[in-house]
Motif scaffolding. Structure first.
Motif, PDB file in Angstrom:
ATOM      1  N   UNK A 101       0.983  -1.305   0.183  1.00 24.81           N
ATOM      2  CA  UNK A 101       0.076  -0.210   0.659  1.00 24.81           C
ATOM      3  C   UNK A 101       0.495   1.024   0.191  1.00 24.81           C
ATOM      4  N   UNK A 106     -18.064  22.530  -2.755  1.00 23.46           N
ATOM      5  CA  UNK A 106     -16.325  23.370  -3.417  1.00 23.46           C
ATOM      6  C   UNK A 106     -15.738  22.102  -2.356  1.00 23.46           C
ATOM      7  N   UNK A 107     -14.583  21.816  -3.004  1.00 23.90           N
ATOM      8  CA  UNK A 107     -13.374  20.948  -2.794  1.00 23.90           C
ATOM      9  C   UNK A 107     -12.683  22.361  -1.678  1.00 23.90           C
ATOM     10  N   UNK A 158     -12.590  26.207   7.370  1.00 26.15           N
ATOM     11  CA  UNK A 158     -11.986  25.422   6.742  1.00 26.15           C
ATOM     12  C   UNK A 158     -11.857  25.085   5.454  1.00 26.15           C
ATOM     13  N   UNK A 159     -12.825  26.404   4.867  1.00 23.76           N
ATOM     14  CA  UNK A 159     -12.000  27.440   4.089  1.00 23.76           C
ATOM     15  C   UNK A 159     -12.069  29.255   3.946  1.00 23.76           C
ATOM     16  N   UNK A 180      -1.394  15.106   4.091  1.00 20.88           N
ATOM     17  CA  UNK A 180      -2.525  15.984   3.044  1.00 20.88           C
ATOM     18  C   UNK A 180      -1.993  15.941   1.844  1.00 20.88           C
ATOM     19  N   UNK A 181      -2.869  14.459   0.927  1.00 16.71           N
ATOM     20  CA  UNK A 181      -1.956  14.272  -0.391  1.00 16.71           C
ATOM     21  C   UNK A 181      -2.709  15.724  -1.408  1.00 16.71           C
ATOM     22  N   UNK A 191     -12.342  25.841  -6.362  1.00 17.69           N
ATOM     23  CA  UNK A 191     -13.062  25.494  -6.323  1.00 17.69           C
ATOM     24  C   UNK A 191     -14.763  26.075  -6.343  1.00 17.69           C
ATOM     25  N   UNK A 217      -0.130   4.336   0.721  1.00 19.51           N
ATOM     26  CA  UNK A 217      -0.615   5.519   0.745  1.00 19.51           C
ATOM     27  C   UNK A 217       0.067   6.133   1.904  1.00 19.51           C
ATOM     28  N   UNK A 218      -0.802   7.100   1.901  1.00 15.17           N
ATOM     29  CA  UNK A 218       0.509   8.365   1.891  1.00 15.17           C
ATOM     30  C   UNK A 218       0.025   8.343   3.458  1.00 15.17           C
ATOM     31  N   UNK A 219       0.949   8.861   4.831  1.00 19.73           N
ATOM     32  CA  UNK A 219       0.440   9.219   6.446  1.00 19.73           C
ATOM     33  C   UNK A 219      -0.782  10.112   6.081  1.00 19.73           C
ATOM     34  N   UNK A 220      -2.139   9.975   7.056  1.00 20.17           N
ATOM     35  CA  UNK A 220      -3.417  10.500   7.510  1.00 20.17           C
ATOM     36  C   UNK A 220      -2.716  12.247   7.392  1.00 20.17           C
ATOM     37  N   UNK A 221      -1.710  12.777   7.718  1.00 22.16           N
ATOM     38  CA  UNK A 221      -0.966  13.840   8.476  1.00 22.16           C
ATOM     39  C   UNK A 221      -0.800  14.474   6.913  1.00 22.16           C
TER      40      UNK A 221
END
Lengths: 438, 788
Positions: free
Chosen positions: A27, A244-245, A97-98, A35-36, A249, A29-33
């Motif tokens: 896998x 809205x992402x 968050x925005x 952010x992609x 966006x 995958x990145x770690x949770x912290x």
């Protein structure tokens, strides 16, 4: 020493984590912290001078153009629009968050939106509705004057956030104002919703059914997640729904509302709309205006009843005549006959032109750019299909967003009695496809 | 679309097929070819039923054996769904120009099918059954035919006079169709369906018709050996098996049965006085042997034997219960004995042998006559031509206990408890006759039918089912889910935002810090998840205590701000009202939380698709109540008989329920939802490995050891990205195949096989790998790859 010290940091920290790592290799995958995020350096390639500027430019251009490519088929669009914007003023809008917060971002964008909206839809009107504490309140009435709305947005009392929103109350309020709108204008509601719940006094599905009956289109921009009732609302009323992402966006979703939407009702007969073109009056003494009952200097005189109004476009308060100015009307026309999308020119065809037809900025020379680099970038020139002139990306954007006319086509020697290409296009159209306002 | 698997043409009624559906059909065919049993796990909402039906129907129609399909499902809505799917499939096959006649039908109880004007008004199934018998029993009909003024059922009479094969054309009959057919032809739909089972190609009915010996004997006796039996949604099949052979007897049961015994002896007296020859002839027949008594029409069979057909003694009824009076006295003695046994003050558990021993010492009742108890009672009822059989239910139960306890001595257990449950203070003694071995009830099915397929969305670990049901599976597969977007996000939250580990472990479950952290998960997710959230607790008791604690802490008030809260209760009427309102709150945008219990009604069979469940939270691991004596006995039995370790079984059982709960949220590939495992122990490999593969595959290391705030951050992002419009175009070729994709896959596979056959070192390598894989599979840690 320093390296030693670092090496001595015990590695058995990981022993405390009670997790099996055996599948780690499979896998990726990145770690949770983490952010992609886009690893933009993987996409980039240096040019022969080791500079990234050219590639970065072309990436930016591609991003700009992406928004531009839209449907350019001439279709019937309602260019007299009546739009209510419902703004959620509940506690959920405080979320950060925005950035800087949902509310302040919304207000910033709305200011830009209102200005742009009136620029593109000069004979349309907007009204603002706020909802909080289970109630809905009009922030500003339907009007064609952007300053009214922007002033309303800046009022302190509208920036206090409280309680839960009430979608039903807001929709009912918008509906009660919209049903008096003349039939030739479109009726639209745009809901900006930060909250995930709504507290309604009655059954919201009745309200939605009523909206459908009254031919009101509701679109929704949700700031948090997909809420079923909002999606259902847009599906029923044939509006659009977006979540809205991120900030960019959100802006895109908001500005998608600006171009007038196609008219879906198939009323075969196009009906004539009475319109007045008022004259501007300059007075030395203040007189009362018919719209606000205030003493003002100057204004517009209704050609039918001679009453004075502060601003156009509007509807005369005395004789209910729609008042517009001819430049405004002309400006709305470009939605009906948009400039064709320009096509991208490939590197191999890029030898014929050296500079942008519009701004005369020179294009990169294809012979000086290595094939590897050519594979990752584009030639930076865009061609109009009608007049075959090429333009740079910035001009392309300017032509489609602001000018709404192709300079190449317009500067061609005039044939056919001096009609511009876009007007020739219009003449070719069957009359039913023309805007309702013809 | 039409494609071939090996030589078999498969008609699939849709234009596109999911890759896992194709793989599923391949394995299914493998099992059918080998005439063996199979265990197949496929994620919920990926069209399991339709792939199953289309392969088996194609198989049935293509090969000359025409093996009958018996499809068993759990609930009536599921049966309806399968029938609708079957109907669609057969229509599709017709539209492809196939000339074939397929007869398929569903069967359900008399209560759902009855057309009789007054009987159909009854609400209870038992009452409908009894009243139906009053109208249709052979002696009633004979009497009516002889001119007596007795009411009969016109629908049944009409049915008797018709030749079914000619009246009912071959087609697919859903339950509604059967009823409609009955209405137009004025015949009894229930008996029509039952008679048609014999020659139907496809039969769809409930598990019980296959597993419960009391019913299976009536309905499923004549099915041929070649039939293909499918148990869908079979993750609970072991419990169904056990329930079908278990009995609970309480004081009111015994009171009612002594009343019935008195009634019996009264009617015997009456019959004697009337000088009827019937009792005498019955006695004579019994002397000749039991078999002859079975000549009576099977429809008359008022009480079926609770034991399995293979275990019935094929000999004459013992002498001491042949006479009706003697038998009644015998029953009375047994009943009184049970009454004395129920007067216990402490819990006792004993094996059937010791029970029989004690019985013999006190009452001199032998084992043999006990064994015939149920048989004899049913015979007596028939001889006496009793009406209103529903009044004899309790007596029937006592007789069933007698038969079962005398027939089986292994895998059963008698538990006498003075209190109904641990908290009760008023004594309410209960005698539980518990079956411990699920294999007993299902054994005849495996023995009799060559292919039995067990399938569900949650069957992991797959090797458990063959063990506890003791059968050999030729095919045993679990399929992953192919997705173009990760439409569900399983995450394991192991600690709260304050870093205190959370767990429903007994020692810490009522710790305020843990309860607060559980509450915080609910509140925080309530704030960010739109519409519906379903939260599951391990038990009612724990749910009640936790809700009370949340209330004291003021956490419920906090949660109320964002969502309404509904709670499941053991009362099903109350729960259905709560569910109704929950759905309404989800629909009109208010949003709601449903607190439910992992083994409750909500966790099984109720779907929370789309906005009805955007997130499902599993608080703790739903272990069974381990102090229960029956469970302890069962665990001991499993350890001794099937070599299943206690802990393995408990974890397996808990996780299949957890997976079942969490699976509720996802019903199809366009749906999306969050799955939150809120317990520290889920992060451990031994727990995770027991989850179904399709869930496990998406548990990434990123999401396995989260605190609440980290979970919230991931969930927020997930919900945003899932709300973006989904383009079907992107799915094509990846998670949705057209015919070309299927053909391409088959070509690739053929080439691969040819290549493997060509290179010898490949074979060696393959063998080594296969050996390793087999080893891994045996240890239950890795699942076999789907070889496509």
């Amino acid at each position: 020493m320093a390296t030693n010290g670092r090496r001595n940091v015990p590695e058995d920290d990981e022993d405390f984590i009670d997790v099996d790592d055996s599948s780690l290799q499979t896998n990726q995958a990145n770690y949770a912290w983490e952010e992609e995020y886009k690893r933009s350096w993987d996409v980039l390639q240096e040019d022969e001078h080791g500079s990234l500027a050219g590639v970065v430019n072309s990436l930016q251009q591609a991003a700009k153009r992406k928004r531009l490519l839209r449907d350019t088929d001439p279709i019937q669009r309602g260019i007299i629009r009546h739009l209510f914007i419902v703004i959620d003023l509940s506690g959920a809008m405080q979320e950060k968050d925005l950035r800087p917060s949902r509310l302040s971002l919304t207000f910033t964008y709305l200011e830009a939106f209102i200005a742009e909206f009136f620029d593109q839809n000069p004979i349309s009107q907007i009204g603002l509705i706020g909802t909080k504490d289970g109630l809905a309140e009009k922030l500003s009435d339907l009007s064609g004057n952007p300053t009214d709305h922007i002033r309303a947005l800046k009022l302190k009392k509208f920036q206090e956030l409280n309680g839960e929103p009430s979608l039903q109350n807001a929709l009912e309020l918008a509906r009660s104002s919209l049903i008096h709108v003349p039939a030739h204008g479109s009726r639209e509601i745009l809901v900006i919703m930060g909250s995930l719940t709504t507290t309604d006094p009655g059954n919201i599905h009745d309200t939605i059914a009523q909206l459908v009956k009254d031919n009101i289109r509701a679109s929704v921009i949700a700031l948090a997640a997909e809420v079923q009732v909002l999606k259902f609302l847009t599906l029923q009323t044939k509006g659009t729904f977006g979540v809205a992402m991120n900030e960019g966006h959100y802006r895109d979703l908001l500005f998608e509302v600006i171009p007038p939407t196609a008219v879906t009702t198939t009323k075969a007969a196009s009906n004539l709309v009475q319109m007045g073109f008022p004259s501007r009056s300059n007075e030395s003494a203040a007189t009362l205006c018919a719209c606000h009952n205030r003493l003002t200097l100057g204004g517009y005189i209704c050609p039918r009843c001679n009453s004075k109004l502060c601003d156009i476009p509007t509807e005369c308060d005395i004789c209910t005549l729609t008042l517009v100015s001819s430049p405004l009307l002309a400006r709305s026309y470009h939605h009906l006959f948009p400039v064709e999308n320009f096509v991208e020119v490939a590197w191999k065809d890029a030898t014929s032109t050296t500079a942008c037809f519009s701004c005369q900025k020179s294009f990169p020379n294809p012979h000086k750019i290595s094939p590897q680099l050519q594979a990752t970038t584009d030639a930076g020139r865009y061609q109009c299909k009608l007049c075959d002139k090429t333009f740079c990306a910035d001009c392309d954007l300017f032509i489609h967003d602001v000018l709404h006319n192709c300079p190449g086509c317009l500067s061609r020697p005039r044939k056919q009695g001096g009609m511009t290409p876009s007007l020739t296009q219009a003449a070719r159209l069957p009359s039913s496809k023309l805007g309702k306002t013809s | 679309m039409l494609f071939h698997i090996d030589d078999l043409p498969v008609y699939f009624p849709y234009e596109r097929i999911y890759p896992e559906q194709y793989a599923y059909m391949c394995s299914l065919k493998q099992a059918l070819d080998a005439q063996g049993h199979g265990v197949l796990e496929m994620p919920s909402g990926t069209g399991k039923t339709v792939s199953l039906l289309s392969l088996i129907i194609s198989y049935q129609q293509f090969y000359p054996e025409k093996r009958k399909l018996i499809y068993c499902s759990r609930t009536v809505p599921e049966i309806e769904k399968a029938l609708a799917e079957l109907k669609r499939l057969v229509e599709y096959r017709k539209s492809c120009g196939l000339q074939e006649s397929i007869l398929g039908l569903g069967l359900t109880s008399r209560r759902n099918l009855c057309l009789h004007p007054s009987v159909s008004k009854e609400k209870k199934g038992k009452v409908v059954d009894a009243r139906c018998r009053n109208l249709t029993a052979s002696w009633v009909r004979e009497a009516a035919a002889a001119g007596q003024d007795i009411e009969t059922c016109s629908f049944y009479e009409e049915l008797e006079s018709l030749d079914l094969r000619e009246t009912v054309p071959d087609a697919i009959y859903t339950l509604d169709d059967i009823k409609e057919m009955g209405k137009t032809k004025k015949i009894c739909p229930y008996y029509m369906a039952r008679r048609m089972i014999g020659y139907a190609n496809v039969v769809i009915y409930s598990y019980h018709y296959m597993l419960d010996p009391k019913i299976a004997d009536l309905i499923s006796k004549e099915l041929s050996k070649e039939s293909i039996v499918v148990f869908d949604e079979a993750h609970n099949i072991d419990n169904v098996c056990i329930d079908s052979l278990s009995l609970d007897i309480m004081r009111p049961t015994l009171e009612a049965s002594s009343r019935s015994i008195t009634q019996l002896s009264e009617s015997i007296e009456k019959m004697k006085q009337e000088g009827s020859e019937k009792l005498k002839s019955e006695y004579e027949r019994l002397v000749q042997g039991l078999q002859d008594t079975m000549q009576a029409r099977s429809d008359d069979l008022v009480m079926a034997n609770p034991a399995l057909p293979d275990d019935l003694l094929q000999e004459a009824v013992p002498g001491n219960i042949r006479k009706a009076e003697h038998f009644v006295a015998f029953l009375k003695r047994f009943n009184e004995y049970l009454k004395t046994r129920l007067r216990v003050l402490n819990v006792t558990a004993e094996t059937p042998q010791s029970f029989l021993q004690h019985l013999k010492e006190i009452t001199f009742i032998e084992r043999k006559p006990l064994q015939f108890c149920a048989e004899r009672l049913s015979l007596l009822c028939r001889t006496l031509e009793l009406q209103n059989m529903d009044e004899y239910q309790s007596l029937e139960k006592v007789a069933a206990l007698a038969t079962l306890v005398a027939t089986y001595d292994k895998g059963f257990m008698l538990v006498l408890e003075p209190y109904e449950n641990d908290n009760a203070t008023v004594p309410n003694p209960i005698l539980r006759f518990a079956c411990l071995d699920a294999a007993i009830a299902i054994k005849p099915v495996f023995d009799r039918f060559s292919s039995v397929i067990i399938t569900s969305g949650t069957l992991s670990p797959l090797d458990m089912y063959p063990k506890i049901l003791s059968f050999e599976a030729v095919v045993q597969e679990s399929y992953p889910m192919t997705l173009t977007r990760n439409c569900f996000l399983p995450m394991v939250i192991t600690r709260g935002s304050d870093q205190v580990a959370i767990s429903s472990k007994f020692e810490v479950r009522n710790d305020p810090a843990v309860v607060r952290n559980f509450g915080n998960i609910l509140i925080e997710f309530g704030k960010i998840v739109p519409d519906g959230i379903v939260a599951f607790f391990p038990s009612y008791l724990y749910m009640e205590s936790i809700i009370a604690m949340w209330h004291e802490m003021g956490m419920l008030t906090e949660a109320w701000k964002s969502k309404l809260i509904f709670v499941e209760t053991p009362d099903s009427a109350e729960t259905s009202i709560a569910l109704d309102n929950y759905r309404r709150a989800c629909e009109n945008g208010r949003g709601a939380i449903l607190l439910a219990v992992a083994r409750g009604k909500v966790s099984e069979g109720i779907d929370f698709d789309h906005h009805y469940g955007r997130a499902v939270v599993m608080f703790g691991i739903p272990y069974q109540y381990t102090e229960s004596r029956i469970l302890k006995a069962r665990l001991e039995f499993l350890r001794d008989e099937h070599r299943v370790r206690e802990n393995d079984f408990l974890t397996f059982d808990a996780l299949r329920h957890a997976a079942q709960c969490l699976g509720r949220v996802l019903r199809g590939k366009t749906d999306y939802g969050l799955m939150v495992f809120a317990d520290r122990r889920y992060a451990r490999q031994d727990k995770r490995s027991k989850l179904p593969r399709w869930i496990n595959q998406y548990i990434t290391d990123t999401s396995v050891n989260l605190s609440t705030d980290m979970g919230i951050a991931i969930a927020k992002k997930f919900l945003r990205s899932m709300a973006q419009p989904l383009e079907t175009q992107a799915q094509l070729g990846v998670s949705l195949w057209s015919l070309e994709d299927v053909l391409a896959k088959q070509r690739a596979q053929r080439e691969k096989m040819e290549r493997a056959a060509a290179g010898s070192h490949h074979v060696q390598y393959g063998a080594a790998e296969a050996a390793k894989l087999a080893q891994d599979r045996a240890s239950g840690r890795v699942y076999m790859d789907v070889s496509l």
